[in-house]
Scaffold this active site. Structure first.
Site, short mmCIF file in Angstrom:
data_model
loop_
_atom_site.label_atom_id
_atom_site.label_comp_id
_atom_site.label_asym_id
_atom_site.label_seq_id
_atom_site.Cartn_x
_atom_site.Cartn_y
_atom_site.Cartn_z
N HIS A 170 0.83 -1.22 0.00
CA HIS A 170 0.00 0.00 0.00
C HIS A 170 0.87 1.26 0.00
O HIS A 170 1.23 1.78 1.05
CB HIS A 170 -0.91 -0.04 1.24
CG HIS A 170 -2.01 0.98 1.22
ND1 HIS A 170 -3.19 0.81 1.92
CD2 HIS A 170 -2.11 2.18 0.61
CE1 HIS A 170 -3.95 1.87 1.73
NE2 HIS A 170 -3.33 2.72 0.95
N HIS A 219 -10.78 0.84 1.02
CA HIS A 219 -10.66 1.97 1.93
C HIS A 219 -11.98 1.99 2.70
O HIS A 219 -13.02 2.32 2.13
CB HIS A 219 -10.44 3.28 1.16
CG HIS A 219 -10.32 4.46 2.06
ND1 HIS A 219 -9.14 5.15 2.23
CD2 HIS A 219 -11.23 5.07 2.88
CE1 HIS A 219 -9.33 6.13 3.11
NE2 HIS A 219 -10.60 6.11 3.51
N PHE A 222 2.71 6.48 -4.98
CA PHE A 222 3.91 7.13 -5.51
C PHE A 222 3.60 8.28 -6.47
O PHE A 222 4.51 8.93 -6.99
CB PHE A 222 4.85 6.11 -6.17
CG PHE A 222 5.65 5.27 -5.18
CD1 PHE A 222 5.63 5.55 -3.82
CD2 PHE A 222 6.41 4.19 -5.62
CE1 PHE A 222 6.37 4.78 -2.91
CE2 PHE A 222 7.17 3.43 -4.72
CZ PHE A 222 7.14 3.72 -3.37
N ARG A 223 2.31 8.52 -6.75
CA ARG A 223 1.86 9.74 -7.47
C ARG A 223 2.33 9.87 -8.90
O ARG A 223 2.29 10.97 -9.47
CB ARG A 223 2.33 11.01 -6.73
CG ARG A 223 2.15 11.01 -5.23
CD ARG A 223 0.71 11.04 -4.84
NE ARG A 223 0.52 11.29 -3.41
CZ ARG A 223 -0.58 10.96 -2.75
NH1 ARG A 223 -1.58 10.36 -3.38
NH2 ARG A 223 -0.69 11.22 -1.48
N HIS A 231 2.51 14.46 0.36
CA HIS A 231 1.95 15.70 -0.17
C HIS A 231 3.00 16.79 0.01
O HIS A 231 3.86 16.68 0.88
CB HIS A 231 0.66 16.07 0.57
CG HIS A 231 -0.45 15.09 0.35
ND1 HIS A 231 -1.14 15.00 -0.83
CD2 HIS A 231 -0.96 14.13 1.15
CE1 HIS A 231 -2.04 14.04 -0.75
NE2 HIS A 231 -1.95 13.48 0.45
N ASN A 286 -4.98 5.93 -7.27
CA ASN A 286 -5.62 7.25 -7.21
C ASN A 286 -4.67 8.34 -7.70
O ASN A 286 -4.43 9.33 -7.03
CB ASN A 286 -6.17 7.56 -5.81
CG ASN A 286 -5.11 7.50 -4.72
OD1 ASN A 286 -4.12 6.76 -4.83
ND2 ASN A 286 -5.29 8.26 -3.67
N ASP A 318 0.95 2.74 3.75
CA ASP A 318 0.05 3.75 3.19
C ASP A 318 0.83 5.04 2.93
O ASP A 318 0.35 6.15 3.22
CB ASP A 318 -1.17 4.01 4.09
CG ASP A 318 -2.25 4.81 3.35
OD1 ASP A 318 -2.12 5.00 2.13
OD2 ASP A 318 -3.20 5.25 4.02
O1 DOR Z 1 -4.69 9.88 4.02
C1 DOR Z 1 -4.85 9.36 2.92
N1 DOR Z 1 -4.08 9.69 1.87
N2 DOR Z 1 -5.83 8.47 2.77
C2 DOR Z 1 -6.20 8.03 1.56
O2 DOR Z 1 -7.13 7.28 1.47
C3 DOR Z 1 -5.49 8.48 0.35
C4 DOR Z 1 -4.15 8.96 0.67
C5 DOR Z 1 -3.57 9.76 -0.46
O3 DOR Z 1 -3.54 9.26 -1.59
O4 DOR Z 1 -3.13 10.89 -0.23
ZN ZN Z 2 -3.77 4.70 0.86
#
Ligand code: DOR
Ligand code: ZN
Length: 417
Positions: free
Chosen positions: A56, A171, A59-60, A289, A90, A285
């Site tokens: 999980h 999720h 890596f954007r 950002h 995502n 996870d």
């Molecule tokens: O805190 C989170 N960040 N929860 C998520 O479900 C997505 C993740 C993100 O992609 O930034």
């Molecule tokens: Zn996640």
């Protein structure tokens, strides 16, 4: 008999550390024994552990490479003893059909320092568009970063998803519950917890338990009360941040994450529950950002980094005798690989020769200035950690004396032979 390489050391083999030699051919373990000959022998100092799998990470890449890209993310993974990551779908352009999946796969393929799998996103209406090469399917039952909630999954779609034969990761925050608890302005981690309360997770856990799918994983469980609701019908994933951090800590927006950090009391109970062995999988996870996006609490994007610290934080708890090594081994190394069906996470013939070597006596502290993520700010800064000094992937040393000496040789898990 000749081999490509032989490694000697104290390997974690069949639930104990033993002095062994492990021979490698074509990246795979081809012999396990004593005094093996047939290739130069490389001694690995300390304890030698199968390398980790993190199912999980975010890596954007492509789309938001100002936050992370596949090279920085995968390098960060290797420094933390992880040689396989599974990247979430995502992205800015969500990975919700075959062609976006192919584009992402070709874009990141030559840029990863470790092996990787890629998820596809099920958005409620695209079951028949998903790539058959998907390593897993992600479903957001409640909205989060770059994702809208799926409130209903039709019977027909459940059949299609199940026939793909890969894990479906949920999720688990119920959309209607999130809506009912919305607050117009949040100023603190406690506000964020109030806006996305534990109850939303419990409702989702019940929904997940009932869905007729063979391989289900409930992601990042934040309260131990979700476990009885799941009734063992899905694998239970937990993160280091939900077991080690709480909303009474002064973390500001760097502690803002979905699902939220809970009260100290809930966090303690979750940690005890993890320590007692109630969870199947420990994932980071990893969700970076930019500093700019974390400036103002209410507007701040949710997510905490962790791919590099996931295993080292846990090994520090082993070093100070808080938890047994086998717990970390099972949840961070063996189970994630087994859940994804890859031949990793065990010293066993035919398994990939992916190891890390650590010295439990040489603990250090997380120093965010020395993490390898593009956005390295970590709420674990200053926490005790045991980082690997060496990492081997596909039988080749890629981290030596704490320095990366490898190349972008990571493979898509679908191409691992
Ligand atoms: O805190 C989170 N960040 N929860 C998520 O479900 C997505 C993740 C993100 O992609 O930034
Ligand atoms: Zn996640």
């Amino acid at each position: 008999m000749s081999y490509d390489a032989i490694y000697s050391g104290r390997f974690y083999f069949r639930d104990e550390f033993r002095e062994l030699e492990v021979a490698v051919s074509d990246g795979v373990i081809s012999h396990i024994g004593k005094a093996i000959t047939g290739a130069p022998v490389t001694k690995l100092e300390g304890a030698v552990i199968p390398a980790g799998t993190d199912i999980h990470v975010h890596f954007r890449d492509p789309g938001e490479t100002d936050k992370e890209d596949f090279s920085t993310g995968s390098l960060s993974a290797v420094y933390g003893g992880t040689t396989t990551v599974y990247d979430m779908p995502n992205n800015l352009v969500p990975v919700s059909d075959y062609s976006v999946f192919q584009d992402k796969l070709s874009s990141v393929s030559s840029r990863s320092y470790c092996d990787f799998g890629l998820y596809s996103l099920y958005n409620g209406k695209n079951a028949d568009l998903l790539s058959p090469s998907s390593s897993g399917i992600k479903i957001f039952l409640g909205g989060s970063t770059n994702s809208t909630a799926v409130e209903q999954v039709s019977d027909n779609d459940l059949k299609i998803l199940d026939s793909m034969n890969v894990p479906v990761v949920f999720h688990g925050e119920d959309a209607a519950c999130l809506k009912a608890n919305f607050i117009p302005e949040e100023h603190s981690l406690m506000d964020h917890d109030r806006a996305r309360p534990e109850q939303c997770e419990l409702t989702s856990a019940e929904v997940i338990s009932r869905l007729p799918l063979k391989k289900k994983i409930m992601a990042h469980i934040s309260t131990p009360e979700s476990l009885p609701k799941l009734k063992g019908k899905a694998m239970a994933e937990v993160t280091p941040h939900h077991i080690l951090l709480n909303n009474e800590m002064e973390l500001g927006s760097w502690g803002k994450v979905n699902p939220p950090l809970r009260s100290r009391d809930t966090q303690r109970k979750l940690m005890d529950s993890y320590f007692r062995g109630s969870f199947d999988i420990l994932s980071s996870d990893h969700a970076p950002h930019t500093e700019h996006e974390k400036e103002e609490f209410f507007q701040a994007s949710a997510g905490i980094i962790g791919v590099e610290t996931r295993i080292p934080l846990m090994l520090a708890l082993v070093a100070n005798k808080t938890i047994p090594f086998n717990l970390v081994y099972r949840t961070a190394i063996a189970n994630p690989a087994a859940a994804m069906g890859i031949r990793k996470g065990m010293i066993q013939l035919g398994y990939f020769a992916d190891f890390m070597a650590v010295r439990f006596s040489e603990g250090t502290r997380v120093n965010q200035d020395r993490l390898h993520s593009k956005t390295p700010i970590s709420p674990f800064n200053g926490f005790q950690a045991v980082f690997p000094h060496s990492v081997v992937m596909h039988g080749e040393v890629i981290l030596e004396r704490n320095e990366f000496v490898g190349d972008r040789n990571g493979k898509f898990v679908g191409n691992l032979k």
